[in-house]
Design a protein around this motif. Structure first.
Motif, PDB file in Angstrom:
ATOM      1  N   THR A 281     -32.463  40.730  15.831  1.00  0.00           N
ATOM      2  CA  THR A 281     -33.080  39.984  16.925  1.00  0.00           C
ATOM      3  C   THR A 281     -32.486  38.586  17.008  1.00  0.00           C
ATOM      4  O   THR A 281     -32.319  37.911  15.984  1.00  0.00           O
ATOM      5  CB  THR A 281     -34.601  39.865  16.715  1.00  0.00           C
ATOM      6  OG1 THR A 281     -35.150  41.176  16.537  1.00  0.00           O
ATOM      7  CG2 THR A 281     -35.267  39.200  17.906  1.00  0.00           C
ATOM      8  N   LEU A 282     -32.158  38.160  18.212  1.00  0.00           N
ATOM      9  CA  LEU A 282     -31.661  36.810  18.428  1.00  0.00           C
ATOM     10  C   LEU A 282     -32.845  35.854  18.548  1.00  0.00           C
ATOM     11  O   LEU A 282     -33.701  36.014  19.424  1.00  0.00           O
ATOM     12  CB  LEU A 282     -30.802  36.757  19.695  1.00  0.00           C
ATOM     13  CG  LEU A 282     -30.108  35.427  19.998  1.00  0.00           C
ATOM     14  CD1 LEU A 282     -29.062  35.117  18.938  1.00  0.00           C
ATOM     15  CD2 LEU A 282     -29.449  35.473  21.386  1.00  0.00           C
ATOM     16  N   LEU A 283     -32.913  34.856  17.682  1.00  0.00           N
ATOM     17  CA  LEU A 283     -34.026  33.905  17.670  1.00  0.00           C
ATOM     18  C   LEU A 283     -33.692  32.722  18.582  1.00  0.00           C
ATOM     19  O   LEU A 283     -33.279  31.657  18.143  1.00  0.00           O
ATOM     20  CB  LEU A 283     -34.302  33.427  16.240  1.00  0.00           C
ATOM     21  CG  LEU A 283     -34.621  34.533  15.223  1.00  0.00           C
ATOM     22  CD1 LEU A 283     -34.922  33.928  13.863  1.00  0.00           C
ATOM     23  CD2 LEU A 283     -35.781  35.405  15.703  1.00  0.00           C
ATOM     24  N   ARG A 337     -25.951  41.853  17.480  1.00  0.00           N
ATOM     25  CA  ARG A 337     -27.184  42.620  17.661  1.00  0.00           C
ATOM     26  C   ARG A 337     -26.932  44.116  17.737  1.00  0.00           C
ATOM     27  O   ARG A 337     -27.776  44.912  17.309  1.00  0.00           O
ATOM     28  CB  ARG A 337     -27.916  42.150  18.931  1.00  0.00           C
ATOM     29  CG  ARG A 337     -28.627  40.822  18.758  1.00  0.00           C
ATOM     30  CD  ARG A 337     -29.301  40.386  20.033  1.00  0.00           C
ATOM     31  NE  ARG A 337     -28.326  40.019  21.059  1.00  0.00           N
ATOM     32  CZ  ARG A 337     -28.641  39.544  22.262  1.00  0.00           C
ATOM     33  NH1 ARG A 337     -29.930  39.411  22.603  1.00  0.00           N
ATOM     34  NH2 ARG A 337     -27.707  39.211  23.124  1.00  0.00           N
ATOM     35  N   THR A 338     -25.813  44.503  18.268  1.00  0.00           N
ATOM     36  CA  THR A 338     -25.494  45.934  18.331  1.00  0.00           C
ATOM     37  C   THR A 338     -24.625  46.380  17.164  1.00  0.00           C
ATOM     38  O   THR A 338     -24.792  47.486  16.646  1.00  0.00           O
ATOM     39  CB  THR A 338     -24.781  46.262  19.649  1.00  0.00           C
ATOM     40  OG1 THR A 338     -23.595  45.449  19.767  1.00  0.00           O
ATOM     41  CG2 THR A 338     -25.699  45.992  20.835  1.00  0.00           C
ATOM     42  N   ARG A 339     -23.719  45.530  16.717  1.00  0.00           N
ATOM     43  CA  ARG A 339     -22.794  45.916  15.668  1.00  0.00           C
ATOM     44  C   ARG A 339     -23.458  45.993  14.300  1.00  0.00           C
ATOM     45  O   ARG A 339     -23.021  46.768  13.441  1.00  0.00           O
ATOM     46  CB  ARG A 339     -21.629  44.929  15.614  1.00  0.00           C
ATOM     47  CG  ARG A 339     -20.799  44.862  16.877  1.00  0.00           C
ATOM     48  CD  ARG A 339     -19.980  46.103  17.090  1.00  0.00           C
ATOM     49  NE  ARG A 339     -18.997  46.301  16.036  1.00  0.00           N
ATOM     50  CZ  ARG A 339     -18.113  47.282  16.030  1.00  0.00           C
ATOM     51  NH1 ARG A 339     -18.106  48.175  17.024  1.00  0.00           N
ATOM     52  NH2 ARG A 339     -17.245  47.402  15.044  1.00  0.00           N
ATOM     53  N   LEU A 340     -24.514  45.190  14.066  1.00  0.00           N
ATOM     54  CA  LEU A 340     -25.180  45.184  12.764  1.00  0.00           C
ATOM     55  C   LEU A 340     -26.479  45.973  12.759  1.00  0.00           C
ATOM     56  O   LEU A 340     -27.157  46.059  11.726  1.00  0.00           O
ATOM     57  CB  LEU A 340     -25.464  43.743  12.324  1.00  0.00           C
ATOM     58  CG  LEU A 340     -24.251  42.836  12.124  1.00  0.00           C
ATOM     59  CD1 LEU A 340     -24.701  41.463  11.665  1.00  0.00           C
ATOM     60  CD2 LEU A 340     -23.262  43.437  11.129  1.00  0.00           C
ATOM     61  N   ALA A 341     -26.844  46.543  13.902  1.00  0.00           N
ATOM     62  CA  ALA A 341     -28.104  47.290  13.984  1.00  0.00           C
ATOM     63  C   ALA A 341     -28.012  48.597  13.185  1.00  0.00           C
ATOM     64  O   ALA A 341     -26.923  49.155  12.984  1.00  0.00           O
ATOM     65  CB  ALA A 341     -28.443  47.587  15.441  1.00  0.00           C
ATOM     66  N   SER A 349     -25.423  38.804   0.364  1.00  0.00           N
ATOM     67  CA  SER A 349     -23.969  38.934   0.260  1.00  0.00           C
ATOM     68  C   SER A 349     -23.469  40.146   1.033  1.00  0.00           C
ATOM     69  O   SER A 349     -22.407  40.100   1.668  1.00  0.00           O
ATOM     70  CB  SER A 349     -23.554  39.054  -1.206  1.00  0.00           C
ATOM     71  OG  SER A 349     -23.906  37.910  -1.931  1.00  0.00           O
ATOM     72  N   GLU A 350     -24.227  41.232   0.990  1.00  0.00           N
ATOM     73  CA  GLU A 350     -23.827  42.435   1.715  1.00  0.00           C
ATOM     74  C   GLU A 350     -23.845  42.195   3.220  1.00  0.00           C
ATOM     75  O   GLU A 350     -22.982  42.704   3.950  1.00  0.00           O
ATOM     76  CB  GLU A 350     -24.755  43.589   1.347  1.00  0.00           C
ATOM     77  CG  GLU A 350     -24.301  44.931   1.888  1.00  0.00           C
ATOM     78  CD  GLU A 350     -25.184  46.069   1.425  1.00  0.00           C
ATOM     79  OE1 GLU A 350     -25.129  47.145   2.052  1.00  0.00           O
ATOM     80  OE2 GLU A 350     -25.937  45.883   0.440  1.00  0.00           O
ATOM     81  N   VAL A 351     -24.789  41.414   3.696  1.00  0.00           N
ATOM     82  CA  VAL A 351     -24.832  41.079   5.118  1.00  0.00           C
ATOM     83  C   VAL A 351     -23.567  40.320   5.512  1.00  0.00           C
ATOM     84  O   VAL A 351     -22.907  40.632   6.517  1.00  0.00           O
ATOM     85  CB  VAL A 351     -26.083  40.232   5.437  1.00  0.00           C
ATOM     86  CG1 VAL A 351     -26.032  39.739   6.879  1.00  0.00           C
ATOM     87  CG2 VAL A 351     -27.347  41.038   5.196  1.00  0.00           C
ATOM     88  N   VAL A 352     -23.211  39.307   4.713  1.00  0.00           N
ATOM     89  CA  VAL A 352     -22.043  38.482   5.023  1.00  0.00           C
ATOM     90  C   VAL A 352     -20.761  39.300   4.955  1.00  0.00           C
ATOM     91  O   VAL A 352     -19.909  39.239   5.856  1.00  0.00           O
ATOM     92  CB  VAL A 352     -21.977  37.278   4.069  1.00  0.00           C
ATOM     93  CG1 VAL A 352     -20.659  36.526   4.246  1.00  0.00           C
ATOM     94  CG2 VAL A 352     -23.148  36.342   4.308  1.00  0.00           C
TER      95      VAL A 352
END
Length: 380
Positions: A281-283, A337-341, A349-352
């Motif tokens: 979600t974009l805040l 938002r679409t690429r990480l969904a 670290s895994e997110v980065v």
């Protein structure tokens, strides 16, 4: 930097690098390339002795030292050049060539060898100077943009900084993390422009954040402190070109584990993303403020804070426009938002790491702007 990894593509068969002006090859190809100068010298001798026309092997004898300067160390290149000169003399003696031809052939090989060795020496000196400058740049990077710890209070931190140019180590993007009585406070931002002026502005902004993060009662007060620091810096360098154009966009963050909330104060920077249960979600801010360093009167262009729930297992992802403005070959912008969904992340670290790999793949390995990434999550 905290949980930071800088990677580069390497071939499976060999690893290559420029060391001292020569191509250093490790792996299965090293021995083959190292044999090229020897093969050229042998080929030159064979052609000169058994070739259909006289002096047919002279070009190969001259090429041997040139190839050695490309693939061998300086000492190896000198030995190859000496061997080429000795072989040129031996061949002329073997085929009973007159003294004049022997001297001319020797001078041909010797002059070409000397030029090749001189060029290698010059490139080697330049390589040493570049290595020294790069070492100083690494020290400056850690002084200006020190790595945040992997954990600050109850928050796990992961960062990555990628410059648009491989030769550069630092640019105008920045981030910082600091603990405070109100919770863990973080900052990400981007200075307008490039080069040393942008780095100087970035250093002032991050230093002001670290100094005031523990004392400021609220995020807007912290942003105002940074604004005043940038105003003083602009006044000090006001006679320099583009001094008045050095402003910075930023997002200030305050994570309160006790409240299960995250507060955001926007100053013209791209909004962060909240990753929760496979949804991204974009805040977006309710009332975005103006960038820092514009020289506005105090209170002008300043917004309040937006508060969002932030629980165990949530990830707050903050990026600079090097991520959101990355394009594929069709010119389509990257969309987190679409690429990480629908991805299951276990650590910040895994997110980065996932984001960096995905952006690189999306842009086909091309990067036109610096990219800074900061990921936060609460831990027990």
């Amino acid at each position: 930097m905290a949980d930071e990894v800088r990677t580069g593509g390497r071939g499976a068969g060999a690893r290559r690098g420029v060391v001292g002006g020569s191509v250093e090859v490790r792996g299965g190809w090293a021995g083959l390339l190292g044999m090229v100068p020897v093969l050229l010298l042998i080929g030159g001798v064979v052609l000169d002795v058994f070739g259909p026309v006289p002096y047919a092997g002279l070009p190969l004898l001259s090429a041997g030292p040139l190839a050695a300067c490309m693939v061998l160390t300086f000492r190896g290149a000198v030995l190859t050049a000496a061997a080429a000169c000795v072989l040129a003399v031996c061949v002329d003696v073997l085929v009973n060539r007159p003294l004049t031809a022997l001297v001319v052939n020797l001078l041909d090989v010797a002059v070409i060898s000397a030029i090749a060795l001189w060029l290698k020496w010059v490139v080697q000196r330049q390589g040493q100077r570049f290595a020294a400058v790069r070492a100083v740049a690494e020290v400056a990077q850690r002084a200006v943009l020190p790595p945040p710890p992997a954990r600050v209070g109850a928050v796990s931190v992961a960062t990555r900084y990628e410059c648009a140019h491989a030769e550069a180590l630092i640019g105008g993007d920045f981030y910082a993390v600091r603990n405070s009585p109100s919770g863990v406070r973080a900052l990400i931002g981007d200075v307008r422009g490039k080069g040393l002026p942008a780095v100087s502005t970035m250093a002032v902004a991050t230093s002001a954040f670290r100094e005031a993060a523990e004392q400021a009662a609220t995020l807007p007060e912290l942003a105002e402190y940074m604004e005043r620091a940038l105003a003083r810096f602009a006044a000090d360098v006001g006679d320099q070109p583009d001094a008045l154009e050095q402003f910075a966009t930023a997002v200030l963050v305050e994570v309160s584990e006790a409240e299960g909330r995250v507060r955001l104060h926007h100053r013209g920077h791209p909004p962060p993303y909240l990753i929760r249960g496979g949804r991204v979600t974009l805040l977006e801010p309710s009332a975005p403020g103006l960038p820092l360093g514009l020289g506005m009167p105090e209170g002008v262009g300043v917004s309040g804070c937006d508060t969002f729930p932030f629980h165990q297992g949530d990830y707050l992802l903050l990026v600079t426009d090097g991520v959101t403005e990355a394009r594929d070959r069709q010119g389509t912008f990257y969309e987190p938002r679409t690429r990480l969904a629908d991805r299951d992340f276990r650590t910040a670290s895994e997110v980065v790491n996932t984001l960096v790999a995905d952006v690189t793949d999306w842009a086909g390995g091309r990067r036109h702007d610096d990219m800074a990434i900061l990921a936060l999550t609460t831990v027990r």
